[in-house]
Design a protein around this motif. Sequence first.
Motif, mmCIF file in Angstrom:
data_model
loop_
_atom_site.group_PDB
_atom_site.id
_atom_site.type_symbol
_atom_site.label_atom_id
_atom_site.label_comp_id
_atom_site.label_asym_id
_atom_site.label_seq_id
_atom_site.Cartn_x
_atom_site.Cartn_y
_atom_site.Cartn_z
ATOM 1 N N GLU A 1 34.782 -8.352 -5.986
ATOM 2 C CA GLU A 1 34.846 -7.103 -6.172
ATOM 3 C C GLU A 1 36.117 -6.318 -5.825
ATOM 4 O OE1 GLU A 1 33.688 -6.987 -1.974
ATOM 5 O OE2 GLU A 1 33.359 -8.287 -3.678
ATOM 6 N N THR A 2 36.280 -4.987 -6.048
ATOM 7 C CA THR A 2 37.391 -4.339 -5.791
ATOM 8 C C THR A 2 37.027 -3.323 -4.705
ATOM 9 O OG1 THR A 2 36.872 -2.340 -7.381
ATOM 10 C CG2 THR A 2 38.292 -3.967 -8.189
ATOM 11 N N GLN B 1 34.328 -0.708 -5.621
ATOM 12 C CA GLN B 1 33.212 -1.415 -5.845
ATOM 13 C C GLN B 1 32.596 -1.642 -4.540
ATOM 14 O OE1 GLN B 1 34.571 -4.372 -8.335
ATOM 15 N NE2 GLN B 1 33.863 -3.408 -10.259
ATOM 16 N N ARG B 2 33.285 -1.924 -3.534
ATOM 17 C CA ARG B 2 32.804 -2.388 -2.176
ATOM 18 C C ARG B 2 32.242 -1.142 -1.619
ATOM 19 N NH1 ARG B 2 30.906 -5.883 1.930
ATOM 20 N NH2 ARG B 2 31.967 -7.494 0.595
ATOM 21 N N LYS C 1 28.435 -1.428 -4.621
ATOM 22 C CA LYS C 1 27.946 -2.320 -5.887
ATOM 23 C C LYS C 1 28.518 -3.644 -5.659
ATOM 24 C CE LYS C 1 28.213 1.816 -8.846
ATOM 25 N NZ LYS C 1 28.738 2.605 -10.239
ATOM 26 N N HIS C 2 28.905 -4.215 -4.910
ATOM 27 C CA HIS C 2 29.634 -5.578 -4.587
ATOM 28 C C HIS C 2 28.667 -6.622 -5.064
ATOM 29 C CE1 HIS C 2 28.150 -4.371 -0.724
ATOM 30 N NE2 HIS C 2 28.078 -5.428 -0.370
ATOM 31 N N VAL D 1 28.121 -6.492 -8.757
ATOM 32 C CA VAL D 1 29.277 -6.925 -9.366
ATOM 33 C C VAL D 1 29.369 -8.544 -9.714
ATOM 34 C CG1 VAL D 1 31.926 -6.899 -9.425
ATOM 35 C CG2 VAL D 1 30.710 -4.790 -9.143
#
Length: 253
Positions: A130-131, A134-135, A139-140, A143
């Motif tokens: 994840e980016t 996103q982290r 949402k990691h 994702v």
Amino acid sequence: MRKNIVAGNWKMNKNVFEAQQFMFQLLDYKRNNATNCEVYIAPPALYLMMAKDLYKANEIGIFSQDMSEHGSGAYTGEISAGMLESIGATGALIGHSERRQYHGETDSHCNRKIKLALDKGLTPIYCNGETLEQRKSGKHLEVVKNQTEVALFTLSAAEIKKVVIAYEPVWAIGTGETASPDQAQEIHAHIRNLIADKYGKDVADEISILYGGSVKPENAKEIFSKPDIDGGLIGGAALNIVDFSKIIEGFNV
């Protein structure tokens, strides 16, 4: 039984003389030291043949940094699975975050590449992660779940057991930042559980999952000690034989 693996991704580094020097240094190290893991390198494509000629006994795995989603044809600059098979390469990195960021690769592209690699007897090292955004948004897990399912879950149980997965949090690549061992373990366990839910625990327990986010000699042993972390996909520290060998020694008891 899954393998312990330390793989070095050189990215776009080293001229031919530097590459040859490192390859000889690594060969000398490997032949004179007991290692508790398999050792792979992914040099630039120009050096794959040189590496293969040097490591004739397959004592060090040789990986391409990428591979085409096409079998052959008018795709200038691409390298096919058949080409890699023909030189005796071990496999290819697929879906590295830099390929996703700079070349628009998607998990669907990765799925096609993985299938082609397996058809030619190559080992795919599938990269996901994840980016920072996103982290931070929590949402990691979602994702990584989506990445894993799209890229891998069309494979049979026999096929997915031949894949190596490298979890690489994008926010920890080349930044000096590193996921804590517990953060890395959380995602590795998450990936293994996803595979277990789809294919069964026995299959999941055979798959090596590597951590790819600024592993260094100082943190390798602690990271590798986690139950679901089976090694590392190493970037910057793989360019220096002293650092790379110390990371390899992270598996020594």
